[in-house]
Write an enzyme that holds these catalytic residues in place. Structure first.
Site, PDB file in Angstrom:
ATOM      1  N   CYS A   1       0.898  -1.236   0.048  1.00 51.70           N
ATOM      2  CA  CYS A   1      -0.077  -0.119   0.084  1.00 51.70           C
ATOM      3  C   CYS A   1       0.786   1.272  -0.056  1.00 51.70           C
ATOM      4  O   CYS A   1       1.566   1.477  -0.948  1.00 51.70           O
ATOM      5  CB  CYS A   1      -1.046  -0.015   1.278  1.00 51.70           C
ATOM      6  SG  CYS A   1      -2.397   1.130   0.848  1.00 51.70           S
TER       7      CYS A   1
ATOM      8  N   HIS B   1      -3.607  -5.388   0.852  1.00 51.59           N
ATOM      9  CA  HIS B   1      -3.067  -5.892   2.128  1.00 51.59           C
ATOM     10  C   HIS B   1      -2.840  -7.254   2.139  1.00 51.59           C
ATOM     11  O   HIS B   1      -4.160  -7.955   2.609  1.00 51.59           O
ATOM     12  CB  HIS B   1      -3.728  -5.214   3.120  1.00 51.59           C
ATOM     13  CG  HIS B   1      -3.555  -3.788   3.431  1.00 51.59           C
ATOM     14  ND1 HIS B   1      -2.559  -3.308   4.102  1.00 51.59           N
ATOM     15  CD2 HIS B   1      -4.268  -2.712   2.833  1.00 51.59           C
ATOM     16  CE1 HIS B   1      -2.421  -1.907   4.013  1.00 51.59           C
ATOM     17  NE2 HIS B   1      -3.613  -1.549   3.202  1.00 51.59           N
TER      18      HIS B   1
ATOM     19  N   GLU C   1      -1.735  -9.087   4.500  1.00 48.17           N
ATOM     20  CA  GLU C   1      -1.745  -9.441   5.677  1.00 48.17           C
ATOM     21  C   GLU C   1      -2.889  -9.802   6.639  1.00 48.17           C
ATOM     22  O   GLU C   1      -2.997 -10.092   7.512  1.00 48.17           O
ATOM     23  CB  GLU C   1      -0.824  -8.598   6.593  1.00 48.17           C
ATOM     24  CG  GLU C   1      -1.437  -7.124   6.744  1.00 48.17           C
ATOM     25  CD  GLU C   1      -1.202  -6.359   5.656  1.00 48.17           C
ATOM     26  OE1 GLU C   1      -1.532  -5.174   5.932  1.00 48.17           O
ATOM     27  OE2 GLU C   1      -0.721  -6.526   4.605  1.00 48.17           O
TER      28      GLU C   1
END
Length: 182
Positions: A73, A161, A163
């Site tokens: 990002c 993202h 994660e």
């Protein structure tokens, strides 16, 4: 054991980036973005997401550490701005659960993902033009440049993202980065 430095750009998911990598059984350090680059001893660097490009600390210096760098990002936006690309406001803004399309099946970071995969992304700001030497590797209806790579320099970025649980193949993205760092 592979050592990865996650640079904290004050994003709300940075601790999840550290955790995702630790779950893949690598040694992970979470470092403030003001850390002296000369003190970083790592096989790879992750530039985390964060709220504002004006709060990136010494991130531009980490790009030159001669190890693979993975920008997430805001981290991808740092790579773009510092290396001659362009970043601007996204038309969509905010977080969204979106479908991305992989454009380069040979890309070492995202090429192994399904041709269309679901991710969690923020598009308040986004890369508008990739820097010289980079290739656009993923796109969506919301954002033209969802991922980019410069395989000659081992520099990679994703707008989304990997994660977070909402991203379907996030673990594979991190595993691919570890393979690049090996």
């Amino acid at each position: 054991m592979t050592q990865i430095a996650v640079i904290d750009n004050h994003g709300q998911f940075t601790h999840l980036e550290q955790r995702a990598l630790r779950d893949l059984r690598v040694d992970v350090s979470l470092l403030d973005n003001e850390t002296d680059p000369d003190t970083i001893d790592a096989d790879g660097v992750v530039l985390s997401g964060g709220p504002d490009i004006t709060r990136i600390g010494r991130c531009p210096e980490y790009i030159g550490l001669e190890v693979p760098v993975f920008g997430i990002c805001l981290g991808m936006q740092v790579l773009a701005v510092e290396l001659g690309g362009e970043v601007g406001p996204g038309e969509y803004g905010g977080y969204a659960d979106i479908d991305i399309s992989i454009l380069d099946n040979d890309d070492p970071l995202v090429g192994s993902l399904a041709p269309n995969t679901r991710v969690w992304a923020s598009h308040a700001d986004e890369v508008k033009t990739v820097p010289p030497g980079f290739t656009q590797t993923a796109t969506s209806e919301v954002c033209g440049i969802e991922a980019m790579s410069n395989t000659d320099r081992d520099l990679y970025g994703v707008q989304w993202h990997p994660e977070v649980a909402h991203t379907e193949e996030g673990k594979e993205v991190f595993q691919n980065f570890l393979t690049i760092c090996a």
